[in-house]
Design a protein around this motif. Structure first.
Motif, mmCIF file in Angstrom:
data_model
loop_
_atom_site.group_PDB
_atom_site.id
_atom_site.type_symbol
_atom_site.label_atom_id
_atom_site.label_comp_id
_atom_site.label_asym_id
_atom_site.label_seq_id
_atom_site.Cartn_x
_atom_site.Cartn_y
_atom_site.Cartn_z
ATOM 1 N N PRO A 173 19.049 10.281 -41.975
ATOM 2 C CA PRO A 173 19.518 9.145 -41.171
ATOM 3 C C PRO A 173 18.436 8.075 -40.988
ATOM 4 O O PRO A 173 18.736 6.879 -40.986
ATOM 5 C CB PRO A 173 19.905 9.780 -39.833
ATOM 6 C CG PRO A 173 20.246 11.193 -40.180
ATOM 7 C CD PRO A 173 19.273 11.549 -41.272
ATOM 8 N N GLY A 174 17.195 8.510 -40.845
ATOM 9 C CA GLY A 174 16.103 7.552 -40.714
ATOM 10 C C GLY A 174 15.906 6.756 -41.990
ATOM 11 O O GLY A 174 15.773 5.521 -41.960
ATOM 12 N N LEU A 175 15.881 7.459 -43.120
ATOM 13 C CA LEU A 175 15.709 6.776 -44.403
ATOM 14 C C LEU A 175 16.885 5.858 -44.723
ATOM 15 O O LEU A 175 16.709 4.835 -45.374
ATOM 16 C CB LEU A 175 15.522 7.791 -45.533
ATOM 17 C CG LEU A 175 14.185 8.532 -45.573
ATOM 18 C CD1 LEU A 175 14.170 9.541 -46.707
ATOM 19 C CD2 LEU A 175 13.024 7.559 -45.692
ATOM 20 N N ALA A 176 18.075 6.216 -44.271
ATOM 21 C CA ALA A 176 19.260 5.390 -44.532
ATOM 22 C C ALA A 176 19.120 3.991 -43.954
ATOM 23 O O ALA A 176 19.737 3.047 -44.449
ATOM 24 C CB ALA A 176 20.514 6.068 -43.972
ATOM 25 N N LYS A 177 18.285 3.862 -42.939
ATOM 26 C CA LYS A 177 18.107 2.565 -42.275
ATOM 27 C C LYS A 177 16.984 1.728 -42.888
ATOM 28 O O LYS A 177 16.665 0.664 -42.370
ATOM 29 C CB LYS A 177 17.849 2.787 -40.787
ATOM 30 C CG LYS A 177 19.039 3.406 -40.094
ATOM 31 C CD LYS A 177 18.776 3.684 -38.644
ATOM 32 C CE LYS A 177 20.038 4.304 -38.059
ATOM 33 N NZ LYS A 177 19.866 4.861 -36.775
ATOM 34 N N THR A 178 16.400 2.220 -43.965
ATOM 35 C CA THR A 178 15.290 1.497 -44.581
ATOM 36 C C THR A 178 15.759 0.710 -45.796
ATOM 37 O O THR A 178 16.847 0.940 -46.328
ATOM 38 C CB THR A 178 14.173 2.480 -45.022
ATOM 39 O OG1 THR A 178 14.683 3.330 -46.052
ATOM 40 C CG2 THR A 178 13.662 3.304 -43.854
ATOM 41 N N ASP A 179 14.896 -0.180 -46.256
ATOM 42 C CA ASP A 179 15.194 -0.926 -47.478
ATOM 43 C C ASP A 179 15.013 0.005 -48.677
ATOM 44 O O ASP A 179 14.486 1.108 -48.558
ATOM 45 C CB ASP A 179 14.296 -2.160 -47.596
ATOM 46 C CG ASP A 179 12.833 -1.790 -47.665
ATOM 47 O OD1 ASP A 179 12.352 -1.444 -48.775
ATOM 48 O OD2 ASP A 179 12.164 -1.800 -46.607
ATOM 49 N N ASP A 180 15.458 -0.441 -49.832
ATOM 50 C CA ASP A 180 15.466 0.395 -51.034
ATOM 51 C C ASP A 180 14.073 0.875 -51.427
ATOM 52 O O ASP A 180 13.888 2.050 -51.766
ATOM 53 C CB ASP A 180 16.102 -0.353 -52.213
ATOM 54 C CG ASP A 180 17.569 -0.661 -51.994
ATOM 55 O OD1 ASP A 180 18.212 0.016 -51.159
ATOM 56 O OD2 ASP A 180 18.083 -1.588 -52.649
ATOM 57 N N LYS A 181 13.100 0.003 -51.378
ATOM 58 C CA LYS A 181 11.736 0.373 -51.783
ATOM 59 C C LYS A 181 11.167 1.437 -50.840
ATOM 60 O O LYS A 181 10.568 2.420 -51.291
ATOM 61 C CB LYS A 181 10.831 -0.855 -51.801
ATOM 62 C CG LYS A 181 9.434 -0.562 -52.291
ATOM 63 C CD LYS A 181 8.601 -1.829 -52.359
ATOM 64 C CE LYS A 181 7.190 -1.499 -52.801
ATOM 65 N NZ LYS A 181 6.348 -2.702 -52.826
ATOM 66 N N THR A 182 11.376 1.270 -49.560
ATOM 67 C CA THR A 182 10.895 2.250 -48.588
ATOM 68 C C THR A 182 11.619 3.577 -48.778
ATOM 69 O O THR A 182 10.987 4.638 -48.757
ATOM 70 C CB THR A 182 11.106 1.734 -47.153
ATOM 71 O OG1 THR A 182 10.398 0.496 -47.004
ATOM 72 C CG2 THR A 182 10.611 2.728 -46.120
ATOM 73 N N PHE A 183 12.925 3.525 -48.972
ATOM 74 C CA PHE A 183 13.695 4.746 -49.171
ATOM 75 C C PHE A 183 13.167 5.531 -50.362
ATOM 76 O O PHE A 183 12.880 6.719 -50.256
ATOM 77 C CB PHE A 183 15.188 4.439 -49.373
ATOM 78 C CG PHE A 183 16.005 5.680 -49.614
ATOM 79 C CD1 PHE A 183 16.567 6.361 -48.556
ATOM 80 C CD2 PHE A 183 16.184 6.182 -50.898
ATOM 81 C CE1 PHE A 183 17.305 7.529 -48.766
ATOM 82 C CE2 PHE A 183 16.914 7.351 -51.123
ATOM 83 C CZ PHE A 183 17.470 8.021 -50.047
ATOM 84 N N VAL A 184 13.073 4.873 -51.503
ATOM 85 C CA VAL A 184 12.643 5.557 -52.726
ATOM 86 C C VAL A 184 11.228 6.104 -52.569
ATOM 87 O O VAL A 184 10.966 7.278 -52.862
ATOM 88 C CB VAL A 184 12.757 4.629 -53.958
ATOM 89 C CG1 VAL A 184 12.114 5.270 -55.187
ATOM 90 C CG2 VAL A 184 14.230 4.288 -54.235
ATOM 91 N N GLY A 185 10.313 5.292 -52.086
ATOM 92 C CA GLY A 185 8.925 5.731 -51.932
ATOM 93 C C GLY A 185 8.778 6.867 -50.938
ATOM 94 O O GLY A 185 8.067 7.855 -51.195
ATOM 95 N N ALA A 186 9.449 6.752 -49.809
ATOM 96 C CA ALA A 186 9.354 7.797 -48.779
ATOM 97 C C ALA A 186 10.011 9.089 -49.254
ATOM 98 O O ALA A 186 9.463 10.183 -49.065
ATOM 99 C CB ALA A 186 9.994 7.322 -47.481
#
Length: 166
Positions: A32-45
């Motif tokens: 749920p936390g990652l879902a709220k991030t932009d694509d670059k942050t999601f992929v990197g995290a």
């Protein structure tokens, strides 16, 4: 033999609970936390978290250990009242492993193989990852793992109750 049986059942219960907790953490916080991030942050995290969780402590002692300890507890409890609960927990936990290996790990591996988020099309990688599919199967793993943990906890109760009854 009784001490080894109880110890293996305790180890099965603790490791199954640990893995169910990891699945629940992903279901309730990480995804749920990652879902709220932009694509670059999601992929990197996601790449970083997945690389971190692939370690001997979690994979060996937790993920695989839970199945092996449950199997051992079942084999040592063949004539005990707790056996049905242990057997059902074993099957449920085995299903979580199969789902992990068949569905979640290939998705994880694909996002890791995509490369450095600074040099790839992160929107395409995130779309190909299929968050909804990953989350759905993780929720199934969470439920099955939690039920398996509950059943093993009940097996501990039954084992303890049997030990104090004449």
């Amino acid at each position: 033999m009784n001490g080894l049986r109880v110890a293996s059942l305790m180890a099965a219960t603790m490791t199954t609970g640990l893995v169910a907790g990891v699945y629940a953490s992903y279901a309730n916080a990480v995804m749920p936390g990652l879902a709220k991030t932009d694509d670059k942050t999601f992929v990197g995290a996601f790449q970083a978290v997945d690389r971190a969780i692939v370690n001997p402590l979690f994979l060996g002692l937790g993920f695989v250990g839970a199945l092996l300890f449950t199997l051992l507890a079942g084999l040592l409890s063949l004539t005990e009242k707790a056996l049905p609960w242990i057997a059902i927990a074993f099957v449920l936990y085995l299903v979580t492993m199969i789902l992990t290996i068949a569905i979640n790990v290939p998705l994880n591996d694909a996002i890791k193989a995509a490369g450095d988020p600074n040099t790839i099309d992160v929107a395409a990688v995130r779309t190909a990852f299929d968050e909804a599919k990953w989350r759905t199967f993780n929720l199934i793993r969470t439920i099955l793992g939690t039920v398996a943990f509950g059943l093993l906890s009940w097996a501990l109760y039954v084992t303890g109750k049997s030990a104090v009854q004449p």
